[in-house]
Write an enzyme that holds these catalytic residues in place. Structure first.
Site, mmCIF file in Angstrom:
data_model
loop_
_atom_site.group_PDB
_atom_site.id
_atom_site.type_symbol
_atom_site.label_atom_id
_atom_site.label_comp_id
_atom_site.label_asym_id
_atom_site.label_seq_id
_atom_site.Cartn_x
_atom_site.Cartn_y
_atom_site.Cartn_z
ATOM 1 N N ARG A 8 8.474 46.177 -28.587
ATOM 2 C CA ARG A 8 7.782 45.729 -29.741
ATOM 3 C C ARG A 8 7.141 46.747 -30.307
ATOM 4 N NH1 ARG A 8 4.935 40.599 -27.425
ATOM 5 N NH2 ARG A 8 6.477 40.238 -25.814
ATOM 6 N N ARG A 13 2.327 26.169 -18.997
ATOM 7 C CA ARG A 13 1.928 27.122 -20.014
ATOM 8 C C ARG A 13 2.411 26.527 -21.174
ATOM 9 N NH1 ARG A 13 4.551 32.913 -20.676
ATOM 10 N NH2 ARG A 13 3.094 33.521 -22.353
ATOM 11 N N ASN A 29 5.941 27.313 -15.940
ATOM 12 C CA ASN A 29 6.030 28.162 -17.166
ATOM 13 C C ASN A 29 7.437 28.147 -17.680
ATOM 14 O OD1 ASN A 29 6.308 30.525 -19.070
ATOM 15 N ND2 ASN A 29 5.278 31.913 -17.630
ATOM 16 N N GLU A 42 -2.271 34.840 -14.224
ATOM 17 C CA GLU A 42 -2.142 33.750 -15.137
ATOM 18 C C GLU A 42 -2.190 32.483 -14.627
ATOM 19 O OE1 GLU A 42 -0.124 36.739 -17.223
ATOM 20 O OE2 GLU A 42 -0.503 35.826 -19.087
ATOM 21 N N HIS A 69 -2.071 36.194 -24.905
ATOM 22 C CA HIS A 69 -2.091 36.514 -23.443
ATOM 23 C C HIS A 69 -3.602 36.031 -23.197
ATOM 24 C CE1 HIS A 69 0.365 40.556 -23.777
ATOM 25 N NE2 HIS A 69 0.972 39.355 -23.068
#
Ligand code: ADP
Length: 412
Positions: free
Chosen positions: A257, A107, A23, A400, A196
């Site tokens: 956010r 990823r 990642n 993940e 996601h």
């Protein structure tokens, strides 16, 4: 005959593979080595501050042996050299040759409309990811950088890409289309993509296994509540709606956010003298729970503040829970019935009180949280609803990287 031969051959080839999951961010590189098909995690490591003088690498192997080294790492290529050294290290590593790594699963944040599943990387895939860089300027370029460096570093391994967006490519047109002039979709591909996806897909599979249910006749709502937050509605194994949009800014209130807001606020702030780039920075980095509370983006700090009587912390918590609740309600409305509600991500897995706040007064849509089970399950996989709850509420820790490793293994 030839068919049984293929099955036999495939089986022989696919046992006990080592898969490296990568990642890559702009200044960081996270990696994990898995033994597949067991899904056993062998090595976990991170390099941070790539490009700075004080970069460092940290690694831990499965027996708990850890090491940390500070050294200047000027780019991603240099970072991969460190990864190789660490993995092969006689004392702190586990492998004796990098050729033991059969596949590398990367990823990738944005796969645009092209990728609805993970793929083996070739030149076309790299070009496509480059083309999607407009849609994810902060993420796709370092992802490509990572892929290119990894392909040089591990030339004998198969490289695969798993996209954050691909699980949501099943959204129907009416769910992904923004009510803008249609030519903006045609010209610039402005639409909901969702993110996601790897996490929503992972927890969906875990939840179905746990509840011993077939995906074909099960509807789920999965809430990934971490620093970034998104919620997805899944029918028959397919994502049918999700809260993040063209970018990960839309939807739930997050750590920093804003999530959903009136788009006219942007024009209003421009009129007040703000520049667009500053507004975008505010919406991504200074809003959300940090913006409301003024204290932190971390729920633990905000909970502490609220306990000490900080009113803005309490508003941040209430607003966060209220937004999730509204989405759960609306996602229940877009499916015949919801069978399973999943909580995952740092907040979803750990915050017993946030799960309680979110589920409060949702009995009318069949959601009955059991407060004792909720406490008892804590952050482990388990049921937190009452026996008579129409919707089974589950906590499912996400992983993940394991999902990426499985995709990579299947493709290899
Ligand atoms: P990321 O999206 O960066 O992967 P995480 O999934 O780790 O982030 O989630 C981070 C969030 O989880 C933070 O807001 C943090 O406060 C929250 N969190 C982690 N542990 C707890 C806990 N025990 N109680 C409440 N919140 C927690």
């Amino acid at each position: 005959r030839s068919r049984s031969y293929v099955i036999y051959f495939t089986h022989e080839n696919m046992t006990n593979k080592k898969i490296l999951v990568i990642n890559c961010g702009s200044s960081s590189l996270k990696y994990q080595l898995f033994l597949m098909p067991e899904g056993l995690n062998l090595i976990k490591g991170i390099i941070e501050k790539i490009g700075a003088k004080d970069s460092f690498i940290k690694q831990e192997i499965k027996d708990g042996k850890k090491f940390e080294k500070k050294t200047e790492i000027k780019d991603h290529k240099a970072a991969f050299k460190q990864v190789v050294q660490a993995i092969l290290d006689k004392e702190y590593g586990l492998l004796s040759s990098i050729d033991e790594i059969n596949a590398v699963g990367h990823r990738v944040v944005h796969g645009g409309e092209k990728y609805s599943a993970s793929v083996v990387i070739d030149k076309t895939v790299i070009n496509d990811i480059e083309e999607c860089s407009d849609l994810a300027p902060l993420h796709n370029p370092p992802n490509i950088e990572g892929i290119k460096s990894a392909m040089e570093t591990f030339p004998n391994a198969i490289h695969t890409a798993t996209f954050d967006t691909s699980f949501h490519q099943t959204l129907p047109e009416y769910a992904y289309m923004y009510a803008l002039p249609y030519e903006l979709y045609e010209k610039f591909k402005i639409r909901r993509y969702g993110f996601h996806g790897t996490s929503h897909r992972y927890v969906m599979s875990k939840a179905l296994d746990f509840c011993k249910r077939a995906k074909e006749n099960t509807n789920l709502i999965t809430c990934h509540l971490g620093n970034g937050c998104s919620i997805t509605s899944i029918a028959a194994g397919r994502s049918i709606d999700t809260s993040m949009g063209l970018t990960p800014l839309e939807g739930l209130i997050m750590g920093t956010r804003s999530g959903d807001l009136d788009p006219a606020i942007i024009g209003y702030l421009v009129d007040k003298g703000y520049e667009i780039k500053d507004i975008i920075n505010i919406l991504n980095k200074k809003s959300g729970m940090l913006g409301i509370s003024g204290v932190s983006n971390d729920l633990r700090d905000i909970e502490k503040g609220a306990k000490e009587g900080n009113k803005r912390c309490q508003i941040a918590i209430d607003a966060f829970a209220y937004r999730v609740k509204k989405y759960i309600g609306s996602y229940c409305a877009v499916m015949v019935k919801c069978d399973i509600l999943v909580f995952t991500g740092g907040i979803g897995e750990n915050s017993v009180v946030m799960r309680e706040r979110i589920c409060k007064n949702l009995q009318s849509i069949g959601i009955h949280l059991d407060p004792d089970r909720n406490k008892l399950v804590g952050n482990h996989l388990g049921v937190v609803s009452t026996d008579f709850s129409r919707v089974t509420i589950l906590v499912v820790p996400t992983n993940e990287e394991e999902r990426i490793a499985r995709d990579s293994y299947d493709l290899a």
